[in-house]
Design an enzyme around this catalytic site. Structure first.
Site, mmCIF file in Angstrom:
data_model
loop_
_atom_site.group_PDB
_atom_site.id
_atom_site.type_symbol
_atom_site.label_atom_id
_atom_site.label_comp_id
_atom_site.label_asym_id
_atom_site.label_seq_id
_atom_site.Cartn_x
_atom_site.Cartn_y
_atom_site.Cartn_z
ATOM 1 C CB CYS A 1 -0.949 -0.002 1.199
ATOM 2 S SG CYS A 1 -2.310 -1.182 1.020
ATOM 3 C CG ASP B 1 -16.663 4.700 5.373
ATOM 4 O OD1 ASP B 1 -15.790 3.931 5.832
ATOM 5 O OD2 ASP B 1 -17.695 5.007 5.998
ATOM 6 C CG ASP C 1 -6.655 -2.172 -1.521
ATOM 7 O OD1 ASP C 1 -5.541 -2.053 -2.073
ATOM 8 O OD2 ASP C 1 -6.995 -1.505 -0.538
ATOM 9 C CG ASP D 1 -11.168 -1.540 2.131
ATOM 10 O OD1 ASP D 1 -10.597 -1.100 3.140
ATOM 11 O OD2 ASP D 1 -10.781 -1.333 0.976
ATOM 12 N N GLY E 1 -12.280 -12.715 -12.719
ATOM 13 C CA GLY E 1 -11.481 -11.507 -12.595
ATOM 14 C C GLY E 1 -11.035 -10.992 -13.945
ATOM 15 C CG HIS E 2 -9.643 -7.600 -16.698
ATOM 16 N ND1 HIS E 2 -10.024 -8.090 -17.923
ATOM 17 C CD2 HIS E 2 -8.845 -6.529 -16.961
ATOM 18 C CE1 HIS E 2 -9.509 -7.342 -18.884
ATOM 19 N NE2 HIS E 2 -8.785 -6.395 -18.329
ATOM 20 C CB SER E 3 -5.194 -11.081 -16.231
ATOM 21 O OG SER E 3 -5.594 -11.748 -17.421
#
Length: 353
Positions: free
Chosen positions: A22, A55, A73, A96, A144-146
């Site tokens: 992060c 938030d 994230d 989160d 998902g996505h790549s």
């Protein structure tokens, strides 16, 4: 080809990263500047939490009356073990959901991978780490996505469900509430030390343990205790996330530095300037809103350290009940301060690390 594969495998995964975990996020000042340029549409009645309070996740009311919590994230490699990186990234993404008092439902992978420089088998280990953590949390990874990218990145879109009446926001801290933190800080400094090759193995192992610990039990405890507000401590550091909570809540706070749990050896690393650029940006951002007391600059840096998959920062008026709920679930925690009615966002620090 075999020589190329050997060269790729011999390179440390963190050597592909411009910033660890992060710590590679946009700094809070830069983010505020960008968001200030946007013209956002009005918020519909079914939107319970939007972007205006900064938030941890968006929340909308579903037709059946339940609340859908949505977040995402992703970040660059924070450790050299691909499986551990996957576990850390998934734990961080799900955090989160927990910070809002919700339970995870499903996740989608976000992947960027240097296919010409790192083996696809290594990517498989990253994804497996994420799947194993999501499964432990009771969430299913459904795709998902790549993309190809010279710098590897991994994370998740995470969706969760909650009772709308029990959503825990970052904007509802009240004067008199007591502040609790459920993980030690210093994770950003440890990951920077690892990237620079100066981290003690035992310290890295401890940091990985912390970063792969789900905030599920802490979330259950704060909901059971009726906590007023919460946020998870990640890229903006303890002070940055607290400041954002206080601004959104129109409140101030006092922090006892001596009560904040810090990973062993972290303060010494800060004194040696083993500090990420993201942490420096955090420190510069909070400085105008701080009363530092007797803290040295290295101590200030530790409190501003950019965390990855940190703990929950919880504000509760019934501190005894919250402490009891956390203890009943064996959640490591510390009471670190209290909320006041001073200038919005102002933080006063007492004591020393």
């Amino acid at each position: 080809m075999r020589i190329l594969a050997h060269m790729a495998e011999s390179r440390r995964l963190t050597s592909f990263s411009h910033g660890a975990g992060c710590g590679c996020k946009l700094g809070p000042s830069d983010l505020e500047k960008v968001l200030g340029t946007l013209s956002l549409p009005g918020v519909a009645e079914d939107v319970l939490v939007a972007a205006d309070t900064g938030d941890d996740a968006a929340v909308v009311r579903l037709p059946d009356g339940s609340a859908l919590v949505a977040t995402l994230d992703f970040f660059t490699p924070i450790v050299d073990d691909p499986y551990d990186w996957g576990r850390i990234a998934a734990t961080n993404a799900l955090s989160d959901i927990y910070a809002m008092g919700a339970r995870p439902l499903l996740a989608l992978n976000i992947v960027a991978w240097p296919v010409d420089d790192l083996p696809l088998e290594m990517l498989g280990q990253v994804l497996q780490g994420g799947i194993d953590v999501a499964s432990k949390a009771g969430a299913r990874v459904l795709g998902g996505h790549s993309i190809t990218d010279p710098e590897p990145k991994y994370g998740m879109v995470a969706l969760g469900l909650a009772d709308p009446a029990r959503i825990v926001r970052n904007s509802t801290a009240v004067p008199g509430a007591r502040l609790f933190l459920t993980k030690p800080i210093g994770l950003g400094i440890v990951s920077t030390a690892l990237k620079r090759g100066v981290a003690a193995p035992g310290l890295v192992e401890r940091a990985v343990d912390v970063m792969t610990t789900l905030n599920d039990a802490a979330s259950e405890a704060m909901v059971a205790a009726g906590a007023q507000a919460a946020t998870d401590v990640t890229g903006f550091g303890l002070l940055g996330h607290l400041h954002r909570m206080l601004v959104a809540s129109n409140a101030s706070a006092t922090i006892d530095a001596a009560a904040v749990q810090v990973l062993p050896g972290v303060l010494d690393l800060a004194r040696r300037d083993v500090v990420a650029g993201g942490t420096r940006r955090n420190h510069a951002f909070v400085r105008p809103h701080m009363e530092w007391g007797e803290l040295t600059e290295p101590e200030q840096i530790v409190l501003a350290d950019a965390q990855t998959s940190g703990g929950l920062l919880i504000a509760a008026t019934d501190g005894e009940r919250l402490a009891g709920e956390l203890e009943a679930r064996r959640v490591d925690h510390a009471e670190i301060g209290s909320v006041g009615d001073g200038p919005a966002g102002w933080i006063r620090v007492t004591g020393r690390l």
